[in-house]
Design a protein around this motif. Structure first.
Motif, mmCIF file in Angstrom:
data_model
loop_
_atom_site.group_PDB
_atom_site.id
_atom_site.type_symbol
_atom_site.label_atom_id
_atom_site.label_comp_id
_atom_site.label_asym_id
_atom_site.label_seq_id
_atom_site.Cartn_x
_atom_site.Cartn_y
_atom_site.Cartn_z
ATOM 1 N N THR A 278 4.857 21.129 22.855
ATOM 2 C CA THR A 278 5.895 21.373 21.850
ATOM 3 C C THR A 278 6.396 22.814 21.860
ATOM 4 O O THR A 278 7.119 23.214 20.951
ATOM 5 C CB THR A 278 5.347 21.044 20.438
ATOM 6 N N HIS A 279 6.055 23.589 22.870
ATOM 7 C CA HIS A 279 6.510 24.981 22.938
ATOM 8 C C HIS A 279 8.036 25.020 22.933
ATOM 9 O O HIS A 279 8.695 24.338 23.717
ATOM 10 C CB HIS A 279 5.974 25.636 24.210
ATOM 11 N N GLY A 280 8.592 25.803 22.011
ATOM 12 C CA GLY A 280 10.049 25.895 21.921
ATOM 13 C C GLY A 280 10.691 24.750 21.157
ATOM 14 O O GLY A 280 11.917 24.661 21.091
ATOM 15 N N GLN A 281 9.887 23.912 20.537
ATOM 16 C CA GLN A 281 10.462 22.816 19.746
ATOM 17 C C GLN A 281 10.991 23.349 18.419
ATOM 18 O O GLN A 281 10.384 24.227 17.803
ATOM 19 C CB GLN A 281 9.412 21.733 19.470
ATOM 20 N N THR A 282 12.123 22.821 17.978
ATOM 21 C CA THR A 282 12.665 23.169 16.660
ATOM 22 C C THR A 282 12.229 22.086 15.673
ATOM 23 O O THR A 282 12.511 20.904 15.872
ATOM 24 C CB THR A 282 14.197 23.237 16.704
ATOM 25 N N ASN A 283 11.518 22.524 14.650
ATOM 26 C CA ASN A 283 10.993 21.583 13.653
ATOM 27 C C ASN A 283 11.717 21.803 12.339
ATOM 28 O O ASN A 283 11.650 22.887 11.766
ATOM 29 C CB ASN A 283 9.486 21.807 13.467
ATOM 30 N N ALA A 284 12.386 20.773 11.865
ATOM 31 C CA ALA A 284 13.174 20.885 10.641
ATOM 32 C C ALA A 284 12.473 20.153 9.509
ATOM 33 O O ALA A 284 12.174 18.968 9.623
ATOM 34 C CB ALA A 284 14.561 20.282 10.862
ATOM 35 N N THR A 285 12.171 20.883 8.430
ATOM 36 C CA THR A 285 11.632 20.230 7.249
ATOM 37 C C THR A 285 12.718 20.132 6.188
ATOM 38 O O THR A 285 13.490 21.068 5.998
ATOM 39 C CB THR A 285 10.408 20.959 6.669
ATOM 40 N N ARG A 286 12.758 18.979 5.523
ATOM 41 C CA ARG A 286 13.765 18.789 4.468
ATOM 42 C C ARG A 286 13.159 19.023 3.088
ATOM 43 O O ARG A 286 13.841 18.876 2.088
ATOM 44 C CB ARG A 286 14.346 17.379 4.541
ATOM 45 N N LEU A 287 11.867 19.361 3.045
ATOM 46 C CA LEU A 287 11.209 19.578 1.755
ATOM 47 C C LEU A 287 11.376 21.025 1.328
ATOM 48 O O LEU A 287 11.217 21.944 2.136
ATOM 49 C CB LEU A 287 9.718 19.252 1.872
ATOM 50 N N LYS A 288 11.673 21.235 0.041
ATOM 51 C CA LYS A 288 11.864 22.604 -0.433
ATOM 52 C C LYS A 288 10.553 23.366 -0.502
ATOM 53 O O LYS A 288 10.507 24.569 -0.319
ATOM 54 C CB LYS A 288 12.554 22.603 -1.798
ATOM 55 N N LYS A 289 9.486 22.670 -0.832
ATOM 56 C CA LYS A 289 8.194 23.338 -0.872
ATOM 57 C C LYS A 289 7.189 22.499 -0.095
ATOM 58 O O LYS A 289 7.174 21.278 -0.201
ATOM 59 C CB LYS A 289 7.710 23.493 -2.320
ATOM 60 N N THR A 290 6.393 23.157 0.710
ATOM 61 C CA THR A 290 5.338 22.455 1.414
ATOM 62 C C THR A 290 4.047 23.241 1.227
ATOM 63 O O THR A 290 4.055 24.366 0.729
ATOM 64 C CB THR A 290 5.627 22.346 2.919
ATOM 65 N N ILE A 291 2.949 22.628 1.650
ATOM 66 C CA ILE A 291 1.673 23.342 1.530
ATOM 67 C C ILE A 291 1.468 24.301 2.706
ATOM 68 O O ILE A 291 0.541 25.079 2.723
ATOM 69 C CB ILE A 291 0.487 22.357 1.456
ATOM 70 N N MET A 292 2.368 24.266 3.681
ATOM 71 C CA MET A 292 2.226 25.141 4.843
ATOM 72 C C MET A 292 2.670 26.551 4.490
ATOM 73 O O MET A 292 3.761 26.750 3.977
ATOM 74 C CB MET A 292 3.091 24.631 6.003
#
Ligand SMILES: [Ca+2]
Length: 322
Positions: A278-292
């Protein structure tokens, strides 16, 4: 009139994107900044200058030379897609236009800092120049209204690797700096121009549509198709289909004609800089808050899912006909 800086690793689809933007009377391209990517830096500079020669006219933007390799590691190469010279190996003569002496990052910062109007950045290559500018002068770069990025893949259709796309994979660390910066980003992933669920979404030029552009009859119109020769040949071989997917023009259209964006979603993008597959993968989260830790609290990014394909092609045709 909104102003734009276009950052480009000028190969064949970049050339079409530059031509389209420079022919658009509704926008002002304040500068072209060049970065190594598809082709080595000096080849990309040469190609940007050749494109200016082809566009012609008195009101062309200056071209500035930027980073010759990514923040970490070595440049990826895409000459098997765009030709050894990045312009289809047609053999275009050396350009008349010349680059400026000022460096790309310095010019980018100066122009943004002194601009009294809205100014946006459009990136068509690896994000090295932009990340360096952000690192040096974040307060100046915050003046940008938006950064439109041709890059990423959300659906696993990336190239050269499935989940990561060339521009991002070429300099993932730079891309992550840009994505974490906070200026709104519109990301136009590779699949927007390479795939389509219906003709209404299809931004790829068919053989007949390529012929129609060449039939405009100008040197510029012929150049915009001919310089993509190796890309067209590659598509014929790889997909058994004579089509031309123009990633960079699609992204420029999303910036200059946002009404052509059909579907998009708000999100926050992270770039994987430590993975293997997954090197260079773009990860899009749609959640405003996450535990990360460090993940999104504000959804300042937009990922384009589909564009108005016929509308994009009409826009490209109309600009090249001007
Ligand atoms: Ca490019």
């Amino acid at each position: 009139m909104a102003k734009y800086i276009i950052d480009t690793d000028t190969a064949s689809d970049d050339a079409v994107a530059l031509a389209m933007a420079l022919k658009d009377p509704s926008c002002k391209v304040a500068a072209i900044t060049v970065v190594a990517g598809n082709v080595p830096l000096q080849t990309a500079v040469r190609n940007a200058l050749i494109t200016l020669d082809m566009v012609g006219g008195d009101d062309l933007p200056p071209v500035y030379v930027g980073a010759e390799k990514p923040l970490i590691g070595q440049r990826l190469d895409a000459s098997h897609i765009h030709g050894q010279d990045g312009l289809g190996d047609i053999g275009y003569p050396d350009p008349v236009h010349q680059p400026e002496k000022e460096g790309a990052v310095q010019a980018m910062l100066r122009i943004i800092d002194t601009c009294d109007e809205d100014i946006e950045l459009i990136t068509l290559g690896p994000l090295t120049n932009v990340a360096i500018a952000i690192t040096l002068e974040p307060a100046i770069m915050k003046k940008l209204r938006r950064i439109t990025v041709m890059g990423g893949s959300q659906l696993g259709y990336g190239s050269p690797r499935g989940v990561s796309e060339f521009n991002i994979l070429s300099d993932p660390e730079a891309a992550q700096i840009v994505c974490r910066f906070g200026v709104p980003i519109t990301m136009v992933p590779l699949e927007v121009c390479k795939r389509a669920a219906s003709p209404d979404d299809d931004c790829r030029l068919s053989a007949a549509e390529m012929a129609a552009i060449k039939d405009i009859g100008t040197d510029l119109a012929r150049f915009c198709i001919d310089c993509n020769k190796t890309l067209i040949d590659y598509n014929k071989k790889a997909y058994k289909n004579e089509v031309l997917g123009l990633a960079d023009p699609t992204a420029v259209a999303a910036a200059l004609r946002p009404g052509l964006i059909k579907e998009s979603f708000a999100c926050n993008i992270q770039v994987d800089t430590s993975g293997s597959h997954t090197h260079g993968q773009t990860n899009a989260t749609r959640l405003k808050k996450t535990i990360m830790e460090g993940m999104a609290e504000h959804l300042t990014h937009t990922v384009v899912k589909t564009m108005d394909g016929p509308g994009f092609k009409t826009y490209l045709y109309d600009m090249l006909k001007r």
